[in-house]
Scaffold this active site. Structure first.
Site, PDB file in Angstrom:
ATOM      1  N   CYS A  31       3.466 -19.636   2.738  1.00  0.00           N
ATOM      2  CA  CYS A  31       3.484 -19.839   3.917  1.00  0.00           C
ATOM      3  C   CYS A  31       2.751 -20.894   4.644  1.00  0.00           C
ATOM      4  CB  CYS A  31       3.467 -18.583   4.675  1.00  0.00           C
ATOM      5  SG  CYS A  31       3.738 -18.462   6.572  1.00  0.00           S
ATOM      6  N   CYS A  34       0.993 -19.685   7.966  1.00  0.00           N
ATOM      7  CA  CYS A  34       0.281 -18.767   7.523  1.00  0.00           C
ATOM      8  C   CYS A  34      -1.315 -19.329   7.411  1.00  0.00           C
ATOM      9  CB  CYS A  34       0.636 -17.822   6.431  1.00  0.00           C
ATOM     10  SG  CYS A  34       2.035 -16.902   6.764  1.00  0.00           S
TER      11      CYS A  34
END
Length: 103
Positions: A31, A34
């Site tokens: 991600c 993230c």
């Protein structure tokens, strides 16, 4: 203090049974947002020793992610004495994260 890496085995003890204010970052290695949020959380963990900042890799702990209905990443859940008091979904600014902290 730094960021604490959570597992399914340590989640309850580190988050739900702690009386401190706890931020849990639900993330995954694939991600990109993230990874962009990580340095912000690291700064907050270093600057606010009275707040516990934790990370939980959803790929390694799918049962916990499912328990909290995590559908999008990154997701931040804010706990106070083991109770969720707020949440934030997606990449957010440092100021946004700080706005959720206790005054």
């Amino acid at each position: 203090m730094g960021i604490i890496e959570l597992t399914e085995e340590t989640f309850d003890a580190e988050v739900l049974q702690d009386k401190k204010f706890v931020i849990v970052d639900f993330w995954a290695s694939w991600c990109t947002p993230c990874r962009m949020l990580a340095p912000i959380l690291e700064e907050i963990a270093d600057e606010y020793p009275n707040i516990k900042v934790c990370k939980l890799n959803v790929d390694d702990a799918p049962n916990i992610a499912e328990r909290y209905g995590i559908m999008s990443l990154p997701a931040l859940l804010f706990f106070d004495s083991g109770e969720i008091i707020n949440e934030s979904i997606g990449l957010v600014s440092r100021e946004s994260v700080l706005s959720f902290l206790p005054k």
